[in-house]
Design a protein around this motif. Structure first.
Motif, PDB file in Angstrom:
ATOM      1  N   UNK A  67       0.353  -1.224  -0.234  1.00 34.25           N
ATOM      2  CA  UNK A  67      -0.096  -0.294  -0.173  1.00 34.25           C
ATOM      3  C   UNK A  67       0.590   1.146  -0.142  1.00 34.25           C
ATOM      4  N   UNK A  68       1.080   1.770  -0.287  1.00 38.24           N
ATOM      5  CA  UNK A  68       1.768   2.770  -1.523  1.00 38.24           C
ATOM      6  C   UNK A  68       1.518   4.231  -0.927  1.00 38.24           C
ATOM      7  N   UNK A  69       1.559   4.987  -0.792  1.00 40.82           N
ATOM      8  CA  UNK A  69       1.518   6.560  -0.865  1.00 40.82           C
ATOM      9  C   UNK A  69      -0.049   7.025   0.191  1.00 40.82           C
ATOM     10  N   UNK A  90       4.257  -2.415   2.890  1.00 42.38           N
ATOM     11  CA  UNK A  90       4.901  -3.444   3.016  1.00 42.38           C
ATOM     12  C   UNK A  90       5.056  -5.166   3.394  1.00 42.38           C
ATOM     13  N   UNK A  91       3.689  -6.226   2.846  1.00 46.50           N
ATOM     14  CA  UNK A  91       4.305  -7.249   3.421  1.00 46.50           C
ATOM     15  C   UNK A  91       3.993  -8.722   2.863  1.00 46.50           C
ATOM     16  N   UNK A  92       4.307  -9.793   3.187  1.00 48.08           N
ATOM     17  CA  UNK A  92       4.003 -11.099   2.790  1.00 48.08           C
ATOM     18  C   UNK A  92       3.823 -11.439   3.464  1.00 48.08           C
ATOM     19  N   UNK A  93       2.335 -11.657   3.169  1.00 51.69           N
ATOM     20  CA  UNK A  93       1.051 -12.890   3.488  1.00 51.69           C
ATOM     21  C   UNK A  93       1.812 -13.945   4.104  1.00 51.69           C
ATOM     22  N   UNK A 182       9.561  -0.927  -5.679  1.00 54.80           N
ATOM     23  CA  UNK A 182       8.308  -0.788  -6.736  1.00 54.80           C
ATOM     24  C   UNK A 182       7.588   0.555  -6.247  1.00 54.80           C
ATOM     25  N   UNK A 183       8.149   0.904  -4.365  1.00 51.08           N
ATOM     26  CA  UNK A 183       7.170   2.187  -4.868  1.00 51.08           C
ATOM     27  C   UNK A 183       8.484   3.143  -5.018  1.00 51.08           C
TER      28      UNK A 183
END
Length: 186
Positions: A67-69, A90-93, A182-183
């Motif tokens: 989830x960015x910005x 960010x997270x890695x589920x 990615x960000x």
């Protein structure tokens, strides 16, 4: 602190600054300022359980979620002046994903307290880790601090960047690089 007590404190601040709290522009200011401060610091009245509210969902996804910005507004605990910026989370589920809006609400809960950016970054990362039990969590915050811009060194173009990497984001250079790419921060 009660609204009445906080309003009285603002009345004293105005008086100690040499202002007349009875002049037209300042009538009602102590109560308005007290209400504003209560709103700006409402994160103290929230808990992680309330924010998440059971919004964890089973998922086979084991790829990075970002989830960015996410805009954030906080108050520096040293000068009680605003700092304003954005968070990238960010997270890695590992079997569960969290509702999208909950990530932004976690950011807000910690930002709406007297804060320093370094601690805010860590609090968000650790809270998301605790709730999701993710393989890794990454948080980057970029913010402009009014205590640097309005007073002191008065540097208008300065911004602060802080990051916390947990789990796979800390242990794997490739995972961390993917997130930063990615960000748009590599």
């Amino acid at each position: 602190m009660s609204l009445e007590k906080l309003s009285q404190n603002y009345l004293e601040v105005l008086t100690n600054l040499g202002e007349n709290p009875e002049r037209e522009g300042l009538k009602g200011t102590p109560e308005r300022a007290a209400k504003a401060m209560q709103f700006l610091c409402h994160g103290y009245n929230q808990s992680l359980d309330e924010i998440v509210n059971g919004a964890l969902f089973q998922s086979d996804n084991d790829e990075m979620v970002i989830v960015k910005d996410i805009e954030l507004y906080s108050l520096c605990e040293h000068h009680m002046l605003p700092f304003i910026g954005k968070a990238h989370v960010a997270y890695i589920p590992t079997g569960k994903v969290i509702g999208l809006s909950k990530v932004a609400r976690i950011v807000d809960m910690f930002a709406r307290r007297l804060q320093i950016q370094e601690n805010l970054t860590r609090q968000i990362a650790e809270a998301l880790q605790k709730v999701t039990n993710a393989r890794g969590v990454a948080v980057v915050i970029e913010a402009k601090h009014m205590c640097m811009m309005m007073r002191g060194v008065e540097k208008q173009n300065s911004s602060m960047h802080s990051s916390v990497m947990l789990g796979d984001f800390r242990n794997s250079v490739n995972t961390r690089q993917e997130f930063l790419q990615l960000i748009g921060r590599n």
